[in-house]
Design a protein around this motif. Structure first.
Motif, PDB file in Angstrom:
ATOM      1  N   GLN A  80       0.810  -1.214   0.000  1.00  0.00           N
ATOM      2  CA  GLN A  80       0.000   0.000   0.000  1.00  0.00           C
ATOM      3  C   GLN A  80       0.850   1.274   0.000  1.00  0.00           C
ATOM      4  O   GLN A  80       0.383   2.338  -0.413  1.00  0.00           O
ATOM      5  N   SER A  81       2.094   1.164   0.448  1.00  0.00           N
ATOM      6  CA  SER A  81       2.965   2.350   0.462  1.00  0.00           C
ATOM      7  C   SER A  81       4.039   2.279  -0.622  1.00  0.00           C
ATOM      8  O   SER A  81       4.963   3.082  -0.642  1.00  0.00           O
ATOM      9  N   MET A  82       3.908   1.323  -1.527  1.00  0.00           N
ATOM     10  CA  MET A  82       4.870   1.191  -2.621  1.00  0.00           C
ATOM     11  C   MET A  82       4.486   2.084  -3.792  1.00  0.00           C
ATOM     12  O   MET A  82       3.305   2.281  -4.084  1.00  0.00           O
ATOM     13  N   GLU A  83       5.510   2.599  -4.473  1.00  0.00           N
ATOM     14  CA  GLU A  83       5.343   3.349  -5.719  1.00  0.00           C
ATOM     15  C   GLU A  83       6.154   2.659  -6.810  1.00  0.00           C
ATOM     16  O   GLU A  83       7.287   2.245  -6.571  1.00  0.00           O
ATOM     17  N   ALA A  84       5.570   2.555  -7.992  1.00  0.00           N
ATOM     18  CA  ALA A  84       6.242   1.853  -9.090  1.00  0.00           C
ATOM     19  C   ALA A  84       6.642   2.822 -10.194  1.00  0.00           C
ATOM     20  O   ALA A  84       5.908   3.756 -10.527  1.00  0.00           O
ATOM     21  N   PHE A  85       7.826   2.580 -10.755  1.00  0.00           N
ATOM     22  CA  PHE A  85       8.345   3.339 -11.890  1.00  0.00           C
ATOM     23  C   PHE A  85       8.634   2.325 -13.001  1.00  0.00           C
ATOM     24  O   PHE A  85       9.349   1.345 -12.775  1.00  0.00           O
ATOM     25  N   ILE A  86       8.097   2.562 -14.181  1.00  0.00           N
ATOM     26  CA  ILE A  86       8.202   1.577 -15.264  1.00  0.00           C
ATOM     27  C   ILE A  86       8.768   2.246 -16.512  1.00  0.00           C
ATOM     28  O   ILE A  86       8.352   3.344 -16.890  1.00  0.00           O
ATOM     29  N   ALA A  87       9.719   1.566 -17.154  1.00  0.00           N
ATOM     30  CA  ALA A  87      10.316   2.092 -18.386  1.00  0.00           C
ATOM     31  C   ALA A  87      10.628   0.939 -19.323  1.00  0.00           C
ATOM     32  O   ALA A  87      10.718  -0.222 -18.916  1.00  0.00           O
ATOM     33  N   GLY A  88      10.820   1.285 -20.598  1.00  0.00           N
ATOM     34  CA  GLY A  88      11.224   0.279 -21.581  1.00  0.00           C
ATOM     35  C   GLY A  88      10.113  -0.043 -22.553  1.00  0.00           C
ATOM     36  O   GLY A  88       9.217   0.755 -22.801  1.00  0.00           O
ATOM     37  N   GLY A  89      10.189  -1.239 -23.109  1.00  0.00           N
ATOM     38  CA  GLY A  89       9.170  -1.666 -24.049  1.00  0.00           C
ATOM     39  C   GLY A  89       9.253  -0.981 -25.393  1.00  0.00           C
ATOM     40  O   GLY A  89       8.269  -0.901 -26.127  1.00  0.00           O
ATOM     41  N   ALA A  90      10.445  -0.484 -25.749  1.00  0.00           N
ATOM     42  CA  ALA A  90      10.591   0.219 -27.024  1.00  0.00           C
ATOM     43  C   ALA A  90      10.691  -0.766 -28.174  1.00  0.00           C
ATOM     44  O   ALA A  90      11.245  -1.853 -28.035  1.00  0.00           O
ATOM     45  N   ILE A 111       1.295  -7.533 -18.517  1.00  0.00           N
ATOM     46  CA  ILE A 111       1.382  -8.435 -17.366  1.00  0.00           C
ATOM     47  C   ILE A 111       1.958  -7.710 -16.154  1.00  0.00           C
ATOM     48  O   ILE A 111       1.505  -7.903 -15.016  1.00  0.00           O
ATOM     49  N   THR A 112       2.951  -6.852 -16.387  1.00  0.00           N
ATOM     50  CA  THR A 112       3.542  -6.078 -15.290  1.00  0.00           C
ATOM     51  C   THR A 112       2.489  -5.218 -14.605  1.00  0.00           C
ATOM     52  O   THR A 112       2.370  -5.202 -13.368  1.00  0.00           O
ATOM     53  N   LEU A 113       1.710  -4.504 -15.390  1.00  0.00           N
ATOM     54  CA  LEU A 113       0.667  -3.636 -14.832  1.00  0.00           C
ATOM     55  C   LEU A 113      -0.395  -4.451 -14.104  1.00  0.00           C
ATOM     56  O   LEU A 113      -0.902  -4.041 -13.049  1.00  0.00           O
ATOM     57  N   SER A 114      -0.721  -5.609 -14.655  1.00  0.00           N
ATOM     58  CA  SER A 114      -1.717  -6.473 -14.021  1.00  0.00           C
ATOM     59  C   SER A 114      -1.243  -6.954 -12.651  1.00  0.00           C
ATOM     60  O   SER A 114      -2.015  -6.964 -11.681  1.00  0.00           O
ATOM     61  N   CYS A 115       0.030  -7.330 -12.570  1.00  0.00           N
ATOM     62  CA  CYS A 115       0.577  -7.802 -11.292  1.00  0.00           C
ATOM     63  C   CYS A 115       0.616  -6.675 -10.258  1.00  0.00           C
ATOM     64  O   CYS A 115       0.301  -6.883  -9.075  1.00  0.00           O
ATOM     65  N   LEU A 116       0.998  -5.489 -10.699  1.00  0.00           N
ATOM     66  CA  LEU A 116       1.032  -4.347  -9.779  1.00  0.00           C
ATOM     67  C   LEU A 116      -0.368  -4.034  -9.253  1.00  0.00           C
ATOM     68  O   LEU A 116      -0.557  -3.750  -8.058  1.00  0.00           O
ATOM     69  N   LYS A 117      -1.342  -4.103 -10.140  1.00  0.00           N
ATOM     70  CA  LYS A 117      -2.730  -3.841  -9.739  1.00  0.00           C
ATOM     71  C   LYS A 117      -3.205  -4.880  -8.726  1.00  0.00           C
ATOM     72  O   LYS A 117      -3.892  -4.550  -7.743  1.00  0.00           O
ATOM     73  N   LYS A 118      -2.823  -6.127  -8.951  1.00  0.00           N
ATOM     74  CA  LYS A 118      -3.229  -7.205  -8.050  1.00  0.00           C
ATOM     75  C   LYS A 118      -2.719  -6.966  -6.632  1.00  0.00           C
ATOM     76  O   LYS A 118      -3.419  -7.242  -5.645  1.00  0.00           O
ATOM     77  N   TYR A 119      -1.508  -6.434  -6.519  1.00  0.00           N
ATOM     78  CA  TYR A 119      -0.926  -6.173  -5.198  1.00  0.00           C
ATOM     79  C   TYR A 119      -1.309  -4.792  -4.654  1.00  0.00           C
ATOM     80  O   TYR A 119      -0.969  -4.463  -3.516  1.00  0.00           O
ATOM     81  N   GLY A 120      -1.971  -3.993  -5.462  1.00  0.00           N
ATOM     82  CA  GLY A 120      -2.358  -2.663  -5.015  1.00  0.00           C
ATOM     83  C   GLY A 120      -1.224  -1.664  -5.004  1.00  0.00           C
ATOM     84  O   GLY A 120      -1.240  -0.698  -4.226  1.00  0.00           O
ATOM     85  N   VAL A 121      -0.227  -1.859  -5.870  1.00  0.00           N
ATOM     86  CA  VAL A 121       0.918  -0.951  -5.950  1.00  0.00           C
ATOM     87  C   VAL A 121       0.590   0.182  -6.922  1.00  0.00           C
ATOM     88  O   VAL A 121       0.200  -0.072  -8.071  1.00  0.00           O
ATOM     89  N   SER A 122       0.743   1.413  -6.479  1.00  0.00           N
ATOM     90  CA  SER A 122       0.438   2.558  -7.336  1.00  0.00           C
ATOM     91  C   SER A 122       1.581   2.825  -8.311  1.00  0.00           C
ATOM     92  O   SER A 122       2.748   2.543  -8.018  1.00  0.00           O
ATOM     93  N   ILE A 123       1.239   3.369  -9.462  1.00  0.00           N
ATOM     94  CA  ILE A 123       2.235   3.672 -10.494  1.00  0.00           C
ATOM     95  C   ILE A 123       2.563   5.157 -10.444  1.00  0.00           C
ATOM     96  O   ILE A 123       1.704   6.010 -10.657  1.00  0.00           O
ATOM     97  N   LYS A 124       3.816   5.448 -10.163  1.00  0.00           N
ATOM     98  CA  LYS A 124       4.274   6.834 -10.043  1.00  0.00           C
ATOM     99  C   LYS A 124       4.734   7.391 -11.389  1.00  0.00           C
ATOM    100  O   LYS A 124       4.538   8.564 -11.696  1.00  0.00           O
ATOM    101  N   MET A 125       5.374   6.543 -12.197  1.00  0.00           N
ATOM    102  CA  MET A 125       5.928   7.001 -13.470  1.00  0.00           C
ATOM    103  C   MET A 125       5.900   5.854 -14.470  1.00  0.00           C
ATOM    104  O   MET A 125       6.221   4.716 -14.127  1.00  0.00           O
ATOM    105  N   LEU A 126       5.501   6.163 -15.698  1.00  0.00           N
ATOM    106  CA  LEU A 126       5.453   5.158 -16.756  1.00  0.00           C
ATOM    107  C   LEU A 126       5.943   5.787 -18.050  1.00  0.00           C
ATOM    108  O   LEU A 126       5.358   6.743 -18.551  1.00  0.00           O
ATOM    109  N   GLU A 127       7.042   5.274 -18.573  1.00  0.00           N
ATOM    110  CA  GLU A 127       7.601   5.754 -19.843  1.00  0.00           C
ATOM    111  C   GLU A 127       7.927   4.523 -20.668  1.00  0.00           C
ATOM    112  O   GLU A 127       8.996   3.931 -20.533  1.00  0.00           O
ATOM    113  N   ALA A 128       6.980   4.120 -21.498  1.00  0.00           N
ATOM    114  CA  ALA A 128       7.148   2.855 -22.203  1.00  0.00           C
ATOM    115  C   ALA A 128       6.744   2.990 -23.660  1.00  0.00           C
ATOM    116  O   ALA A 128       6.108   3.966 -24.061  1.00  0.00           O
TER     117      ALA A 128
END
Length: 434
Positions: A80-90, A111-128
């Motif tokens: 609940q207090s985790m923030e996720a930063f995602i990059a890549g997928g070019a 799949i990455t986003l689905s797993c984060l959602k399952k654990y309730g981890v919020s996404i802080k930054m996404l550059e993909a």
């Protein structure tokens, strides 16, 4: 301290700077500000096609993302207090419709986003997605994260072209020592059915550095031996002659590549790690294809870019211009080398191969691995090396800067009799190269 997180690896900690170089791969950084704990995952593929051992969980989004989150939870973090930063997928400048078939990044991200959602981890930054590779930088003490195009800084400084004369190249080649005699001695011993283990072990033990490297490679997850190897004698028994010789040659080639670090490499050992990943993929594809000797294919992958060792010092002098022309003008690296210094690494590799008196098959690979369509001899193994080189550049971009034209990819697969879908199963062999 800066730690490069290689493909298929995961790091969790509280101190230090983490970096991952990404293109088709996806990088995930997670931070728990309350516990000041962070982690990074460098994801190679969306999901495994079969059961995987624990040490391969981080290769895949389906298993790696939960492993990262659970690993952080074990150290006191809370989803609940985790923030996720995602990059890549070019997609990295696809040149043909067929190239789109190798774009697994969309599914990896999904799949990455689905797993984060399952654990309730919020996404802080996404550059993909997009067509440019990224560098994901993550400061564990503060949770500060940056997502930047690779080589942006290096590509801005202006330098002049510098054509290199043939005499200079020849002198550089003459200074490069060939694979040491000890490697050939061991090869001859292993070819002798009557040779005993003690004699081979004694020859290897003459070189302490070589012995240490052999043990390190033996105990890697890629080799996958059932137990830890603690001595050269054990290594010979467990590996067998072919695999042992492969490791001996690899260890010696590592020395040659590590002597050059200033031009092409994006990280320490970048050129060698690219060569090693390509070699492993060549071997895996040769096993599937069935007509090419896997051991020769491995050597082909290991040596295909050896010409870069010759040119590295010259590329170092014009590095910003070299990077800028590849990034801005989307030129393949051979064309850029020709324009800037007057010779490309394929030509330099052929010159080196002649100087070292290497077999004709390796000479063909060195000169034609960027242009397999014009190879007249050894066409299958040349095309195999080209395919492996394309894939290594696609999925492991943070090792060295190279732009390979993918327009011939479908034709090469047709020559080899390989389906693009089957490639997926072999990509994991590129991980665990550090």
């Amino acid at each position: 301290m800066t730690t490069i997180v290689p493909t298929g690896e995961m790091v969790i900690g509280r101190r230090g700077l983490l970096k991952a170089f990404l293109s088709s791969c996806v990088g995930l950084a997670i931070y728990d500000r309350g516990n000041k704990l962070g982690g990074m995952l460098h994801i190679l593929l969306p999901e495994p096609v079969s059961a995987v051992p624990d040490y391969h969980l981080s290769y895949y989004a389906r298993t790696g993302v939960p492993a990262l989150i659970e690993g952080m939870i074990e150290q006191g973090a809370s989803p609940q207090s985790m923030e996720a930063f995602i990059a890549g997928g070019a997609l990295v400048d696809h040149c043909s419709p067929h190239d789109l078939n190798l774009n697994f990044a969309h599914k990896t991200l999904e799949i990455t986003l689905s797993c984060l959602k399952k654990y309730g981890v919020s996404i802080k930054m996404l550059e993909a997605s997009g067509v440019n590779p990224f560098c994901l930088t993550f400061q564990l003490e503060t949770g500060m994260c940056r997502i930047e195009p690779i080589l942006l800084e290096k590509a801005t400084r202006r330098v002049r072209k510098r054509h290199v004369g043939k005499d200079s190249i020849t002198k550089t080649i003459e200074r490069l020592l060939p694979v040491p005699q000890i490697a050939f001695n061991i090869g001859q011993m292993l070819a002798d059915d009557d040779i005993d283990i003690a004699t081979v072990a004694a020859e290897i033990k003459k070189d302490q550095v070589l012995s240490a490297k052999i043990l390190r490679m033996c105990n890697s997850s890629y080799i996958g031996l059932p137990r830890q190897i603690a001595s050269i004698d054990q290594a010979i028994v467990f590996l067998g002659s072919k695999l042992l010789l492969q490791i001996v040659i690899t260890a010696q080639i590592e020395n040659i590549f590590h002597a050059s670090e200033g031009g092409y490499s994006l990280c320490r050992g970048g050129m060698f790690h690219h060569a090693l990943a390509t070699a492993r993929l060549c071997r895996a594809l040769a096993h599937e294809q069935g007509r090419i000797d896997p051991e020769i294919a491995y050597t082909a992958g290991l040596l295909h870019d050896i010409g870069k060792v010759v040119l590295d010092q010259y590329i170092a002098d014009v590095q910003p211009l070299f990077y800028r022309m590849i990034i801005d003008h989307k030129e393949n690296s051979c064309k850029v080398e020709q324009e800037i210094i007057g010779i490309d690494h394929c030509q330099a590799g052929l010159m080196l191969a002649k100087n070292w008196d290497l077999p004709d098959v390796l000479k063909d690979i060195m000169i034609y691995h960027h242009s397999p369509e014009i190879a007249e001899n050894n066409r299958e193994i040349v095309n195999l090396t080209y395919v492996a080189d394309v894939l290594t550049n696609r999925f492991m971009p943070g090792l060295e800067l190279e732009k390979v034209d993918t327009a011939n990819l479908q034709a090469s697969l047709n020559i080899l009799g390989l389906a693009s879908g089957s490639i997926y199963d072999h990509l994991a062999v590129m991980a665990d190269i550090y």
